[in-house]
Enzyme design. Structure first.
Site, PDB file in Angstrom:
ATOM      1  N   GLU A   1     -50.995 -48.760  98.927  1.00 30.87           N
ATOM      2  CA  GLU A   1     -51.430 -47.548  98.779  1.00 30.87           C
ATOM      3  C   GLU A   1     -50.747 -46.147  99.469  1.00 30.87           C
ATOM      4  O   GLU A   1     -50.914 -44.861  99.315  1.00 30.87           O
ATOM      5  CB  GLU A   1     -52.813 -47.597  99.247  1.00 30.87           C
ATOM      6  CG  GLU A   1     -53.353 -48.363  99.191  1.00 30.87           C
ATOM      7  CD  GLU A   1     -54.907 -48.464  99.351  1.00 30.87           C
ATOM      8  OE1 GLU A   1     -55.836 -48.173  99.646  1.00 30.87           O
ATOM      9  OE2 GLU A   1     -54.834 -49.038 100.950  1.00 30.87           O
TER      10      GLU A   1
ATOM     11  N   TYR B   1     -63.325 -18.881 101.481  1.00 32.10           N
ATOM     12  CA  TYR B   1     -63.853 -20.388 101.290  1.00 32.10           C
ATOM     13  C   TYR B   1     -61.911 -19.800 100.346  1.00 32.10           C
ATOM     14  O   TYR B   1     -61.811 -21.328 100.672  1.00 32.10           O
ATOM     15  CB  TYR B   1     -63.845 -19.827  99.556  1.00 32.10           C
ATOM     16  CG  TYR B   1     -65.506 -19.351  99.857  1.00 32.10           C
ATOM     17  CD1 TYR B   1     -66.177 -19.233 100.880  1.00 32.10           C
ATOM     18  CD2 TYR B   1     -65.968 -18.577  98.205  1.00 32.10           C
ATOM     19  CE1 TYR B   1     -67.800 -18.407 100.767  1.00 32.10           C
ATOM     20  CE2 TYR B   1     -67.323 -18.378  98.252  1.00 32.10           C
ATOM     21  CZ  TYR B   1     -68.218 -18.092  99.059  1.00 32.10           C
ATOM     22  OH  TYR B   1     -69.562 -17.169  99.168  1.00 32.10           O
TER      23      TYR B   1
ATOM     24  N   GLU C   1     -62.424 -41.817 107.448  1.00 32.75           N
ATOM     25  CA  GLU C   1     -63.592 -42.556 108.402  1.00 32.75           C
ATOM     26  C   GLU C   1     -61.939 -41.171 109.575  1.00 32.75           C
ATOM     27  O   GLU C   1     -62.510 -39.478 109.708  1.00 32.75           O
ATOM     28  CB  GLU C   1     -63.412 -43.235 109.476  1.00 32.75           C
ATOM     29  CG  GLU C   1     -64.546 -43.550 108.578  1.00 32.75           C
ATOM     30  CD  GLU C   1     -63.978 -45.129 107.857  1.00 32.75           C
ATOM     31  OE1 GLU C   1     -64.463 -45.153 107.155  1.00 32.75           O
ATOM     32  OE2 GLU C   1     -62.796 -44.810 107.265  1.00 32.75           O
TER      33      GLU C   1
ATOM     34  N   LYS D   1     -61.966 -41.847  98.261  1.00 32.42           N
ATOM     35  CA  LYS D   1     -61.139 -42.453  96.897  1.00 32.42           C
ATOM     36  C   LYS D   1     -61.794 -42.292  95.693  1.00 32.42           C
ATOM     37  O   LYS D   1     -62.173 -43.831  95.575  1.00 32.42           O
ATOM     38  CB  LYS D   1     -60.672 -43.428  98.091  1.00 32.42           C
ATOM     39  CG  LYS D   1     -59.296 -44.408  97.373  1.00 32.42           C
ATOM     40  CD  LYS D   1     -59.111 -45.615  97.337  1.00 32.42           C
ATOM     41  CE  LYS D   1     -58.856 -45.004  99.713  1.00 32.42           C
ATOM     42  NZ  LYS D   1     -57.517 -46.219 100.401  1.00 32.42           N
TER      43      LYS D   1
END
Length: 116
Positions: free
Chosen positions: A21, A53, A72, A98
């Protein structure tokens, strides 16, 4: 009080626990919900009185560039950065997904949501 939601932000990043990954990367989607006082912007129609924004997106984009083992950690860094850069934020929620995680099966996405 007002709510600003930025939805469907898509990033290619290198977050994950497994070595593959970190090398190959993956697609991620980010959603944020911000609670802030929108009354000044609503009355003035002036960007200087609003939560920008574009600046919000750029802040999230910068945090997504920093590899992390866990979603996290990414979500917490985004929350911290948003509160640091935008003191008008009273409450924020960040959801990171993900897409197609490598979990040995057909899974659309896995998500983590943190708020402060």
């Amino acid at each position: 009080m007002g709510v600003i939601e930025v939805e469907g932000m898509k990033f290619y990043a290198y977050h994950g626990h497994f070595e593959a990954e970190k090398v190959v990367g993956n697609n991620f989607e980010v959603y944020v919900k911000i609670e802030t006082d929108c009354s000044h912007a609503a009355n003035s129609d002036n960007l200087d009185d609003a939560l920008n924004y574009q600046a919000l997106y750029e802040c999230i984009k910068e945090e997504m560039k920093i590899p992390s083992a866990l979603l996290e950690n990414v979500a917490q860094r985004i929350l911290d950065a948003l509160h640091d850069k935008f003191p008008a934020i009273e409450h924020a929620r960040v959801k990171i997904s993900k897409m197609n995680p490598p979990m040995g099966g057909e899974i659309e996405k896995v998500s983590v949501t943190l708020e402060r």
